[in-house]
Structures are given as C-alpha cells and as structure tokens.
Enzyme design. Structure first.
Site, PDB file in Angstrom:
ATOM      1  N   GLY A 100      -8.988   2.596   5.405  1.00 13.40           N
ATOM      2  CA  GLY A 100      -7.351   3.474   4.871  1.00 13.40           C
ATOM      3  C   GLY A 100      -6.004   2.620   6.332  1.00 13.40           C
ATOM      4  N   SER A 101      -6.177   1.174   6.307  1.00 18.04           N
ATOM      5  CA  SER A 101      -5.151   0.130   6.252  1.00 18.04           C
ATOM      6  C   SER A 101      -4.227   0.425   6.067  1.00 18.04           C
ATOM      7  CB  SER A 101      -5.425  -1.418   6.486  1.00 18.04           C
ATOM      8  OG  SER A 101      -5.936  -1.498   5.236  1.00 18.04           O
TER       9      SER A 101
ATOM     10  N   MET B 261     -10.781   5.161  -4.677  1.00 16.74           N
ATOM     11  CA  MET B 261     -11.485   4.004  -5.182  1.00 16.74           C
ATOM     12  C   MET B 261     -12.481   5.044  -6.174  1.00 16.74           C
ATOM     13  SD  MET B 261     -11.006   1.573  -4.361  1.00 16.74           S
ATOM     14  CE  MET B 261     -11.979   0.185  -4.875  1.00 16.74           C
TER      15      MET B 261
ATOM     16  N   ILE C 177     -12.112   6.704 -10.063  1.00 16.32           N
ATOM     17  CA  ILE C 177     -11.401   6.783 -11.392  1.00 16.32           C
ATOM     18  C   ILE C 177     -10.443   7.842 -11.663  1.00 16.32           C
ATOM     19  CG2 ILE C 177     -10.860   6.680 -13.836  1.00 16.32           C
ATOM     20  CD1 ILE C 177     -12.225   3.831 -13.522  1.00 16.32           C
TER      21      ILE C 177
ATOM     22  N   ASN D  41       0.292   3.394  -6.193  1.00 14.28           N
ATOM     23  CA  ASN D  41      -1.462   2.819  -6.196  1.00 14.28           C
ATOM     24  C   ASN D  41      -0.767   1.898  -5.565  1.00 14.28           C
ATOM     25  OD1 ASN D  41      -4.185   2.738  -5.943  1.00 14.28           O
ATOM     26  ND2 ASN D  41      -3.796   1.342  -7.507  1.00 14.28           N
TER      27      ASN D  41
ATOM     28  N   HIS E 140      -2.463  -2.242  -5.966  1.00 13.26           N
ATOM     29  CA  HIS E 140      -3.839  -3.018  -6.333  1.00 13.26           C
ATOM     30  C   HIS E 140      -3.365  -4.258  -6.169  1.00 13.26           C
ATOM     31  CE1 HIS E 140      -6.910  -3.716  -9.197  1.00 13.26           C
ATOM     32  NE2 HIS E 140      -6.475  -4.772  -9.652  1.00 13.26           N
TER      33      HIS E 140
ATOM     34  N   SER F 125       0.320  -5.723  -5.695  1.00 13.64           N
ATOM     35  CA  SER F 125       1.300  -5.147  -6.547  1.00 13.64           C
ATOM     36  C   SER F 125       1.752  -3.105  -6.612  1.00 13.64           C
ATOM     37  CB  SER F 125       0.790  -5.070  -7.876  1.00 13.64           C
ATOM     38  OG  SER F 125       1.121  -6.117  -8.299  1.00 13.64           O
TER      39      SER F 125
ATOM     40  N   ASP G 263      -4.930   0.700 -13.159  1.00 16.35           N
ATOM     41  CA  ASP G 263      -3.980  -0.257 -13.111  1.00 16.35           C
ATOM     42  C   ASP G 263      -3.409  -0.839 -14.043  1.00 16.35           C
ATOM     43  OD1 ASP G 263      -5.733  -0.650 -11.008  1.00 16.35           O
ATOM     44  OD2 ASP G 263      -6.714  -1.351 -11.738  1.00 16.35           O
TER      45      ASP G 263
ATOM     46  N   GLN H 189      -3.534  -8.380   2.449  1.00 17.86           N
ATOM     47  CA  GLN H 189      -3.862  -7.050   3.598  1.00 17.86           C
ATOM     48  C   GLN H 189      -2.645  -6.843   3.946  1.00 17.86           C
ATOM     49  OE1 GLN H 189      -7.518  -5.847   4.924  1.00 17.86           O
ATOM     50  NE2 GLN H 189      -8.055  -4.360   3.579  1.00 17.86           N
TER      51      GLN H 189
ATOM     52  N   GLN I  69       0.037  -7.782   3.407  1.00 21.52           N
ATOM     53  CA  GLN I  69       1.613  -7.581   2.286  1.00 21.52           C
ATOM     54  C   GLN I  69       1.148  -7.161   2.062  1.00 21.52           C
ATOM     55  OE1 GLN I  69       3.947 -10.290   2.627  1.00 21.52           O
ATOM     56  NE2 GLN I  69       2.990 -11.866   2.889  1.00 21.52           N
ATOM     57  N   GLU I  70       0.535  -6.058   2.137  1.00 18.82           N
ATOM     58  CA  GLU I  70       0.405  -4.648   1.371  1.00 18.82           C
ATOM     59  C   GLU I  70       1.154  -3.666   2.269  1.00 18.82           C
ATOM     60  OE1 GLU I  70      -4.043  -4.511  -1.779  1.00 18.82           O
ATOM     61  OE2 GLU I  70      -3.947  -3.875   1.102  1.00 18.82           O
TER      62      GLU I  70
END
Length: 212
Positions: free
Chosen positions: A12-13, A90, A92, A107, A109, A136, A145, A171, A173-174
């Site tokens: 959960g970062s 995680m 679908i 989302n 990815h 992304s 995705d 991460q 950058q995320e």
C-alpha cells in the site's frame, strides 16, 4: 470534498502517497475507506493508522469472482465514492465491477503501457535489455491494463540493475504521479470520454499527458 475509495492487495505504498497528499491538501478530497482481498495486507494497517475504515474480503468465502465483486460493490457503494482507486490491487475485476465504476476508476501499472501488461514488468524490462522503463496511470476498462493512459513517468534502466533497483526507481515516480492524477480527477479536470482520457477539455495522446 470528494470521496475516494482505495483497493489494495499488499504494502500500500501508493495508498500512503494518496493519504499524505489528502492530508497535505494536494488532493482536495479524502480517503473514505480502504478495501483489500487480503486480510494481512499492510495497506489496511496504513488505513487504520490514518483513521480510515479498513475492510478485508476473502475470495474463499464466495462462490466465484462475480459473487465476490457483487459484495465488494455493495460495501464500496456504502461509502458513496466519487472515485475508486486501485493501488496494487491484484485481482482481475469482473465486467460488472468495471462497468459500475466506469469513468471513475483509476489504476497504476508498473510499465510504459501498452508495453508489458500483466505481471513481472520490471523483470521483463531487464531481461529484454530495455534502457527505459516506467509507470502508467490509466482509467480502468474491461481490457486488462488496457484503459486510456492519463500520465506516464519514465525511469532509466542500467545494465547492472537488479529487479529491486528498478522497482524502487519506478515506485518513487509512482508516488509522485498517482496523487497528481487523483487531484486532477477530484478537481474536475480529468474525465474519460469516448474511450479516451481528457484533461482540461482536451483529449490526451495515447501515451497520456507528458510528465516532466
């Protein structure tokens, strides 16, 4: 103030980055609840520490994916979210779930989509000798995705990199771009129209908004 529900499966970062951005006023909204398909997901602990309701649903309690998602939708809708955010979730999603939140579900990815949908993206980037990788943020559609990209961030890949090196770089950058995209949505600047992402009334290119 807009209400956000976040779905997590692990650490959960990215959830933490969104919680921090809400607290700091960089997102004009609040996380109303966090849900996980894993009771031991550390993301649930992050939610509790922030005073946010945290819920876990076990897939083993349901007959199939559709039944699980029906219950999850019921519990999410109790919080009347303006936006549903997948942050390392995680599972679908069933078509009914995607349709329920179409245009208001995001989302993140860990690849430069459409490259490397699915799992083990960093490993693939290293094995294929890529010198560039990234992450992304996209709207969620029924294609895994495959929804319209809103924003990407690129990172270099060096010949001596391990998977952990690339993961850490991505991460970082995320944690910058996901709160930014959430803020665009809650401010009414971002929308999905005609299977495209639109920002400030303009359609974005296939790779999304340029992030520098």
């Amino acid at each position: 103030m807009k209400r956000i529900v976040v779905l997590v499966s692990g650490n959960g970062s990215n959830l933490q980055a969104i919680l921090d951005a809400c607290q700091q006023g960089r997102i004009n909204g609040s996380v109303a609840a966090v849900f996980s398909n894993k009771a031991d997901a550390f993301g649930l602990e992050r939610a509790r520490e922030a005073g946010v309701p945290a819920h876990a649903l076990a897939a083993s309690q349901f007959a199939d994916r559709e039944a699980f998602d029906r219950q999850l939708m019921l519990e999410i809708d109790a919080y009347a979210p303006d936006l549903v955010v997948l942050a390392g979730y995680m599972r679908i999603l069933s078509p009914a779930f995607v349709q329920r939140y179409a245009g208001r579900m995001l989302n993140i990815h860990p690849s430069l989509l459409p490259k490397y949908p699915g799992l083990h993206t960093h490993r693939q980037a290293i094995e294929n000798g890529d010198d560039e990788h990234g992450t992304s943020v996209h709207f969620v559609t029924e294609e895994l995705d495959g929804g319209p990209v809103i924003l990407q961030a690129k990172v270099p890949v060096f010949s001596e990199d391990t998977e952990a090196d690339v993961t850490a770089r991505v991460q970082h950058q995320e944690h910058a771009i996901y709160p930014l995209v959430v803020s665009w949505f809650v401010e009414g600047r971002l929308a999905m129209r005609d299977d495209s992402a639109w920002l400030d009334g303009q359609p974005l290119p296939a790779e999304g908004h340029a992030f520098e």
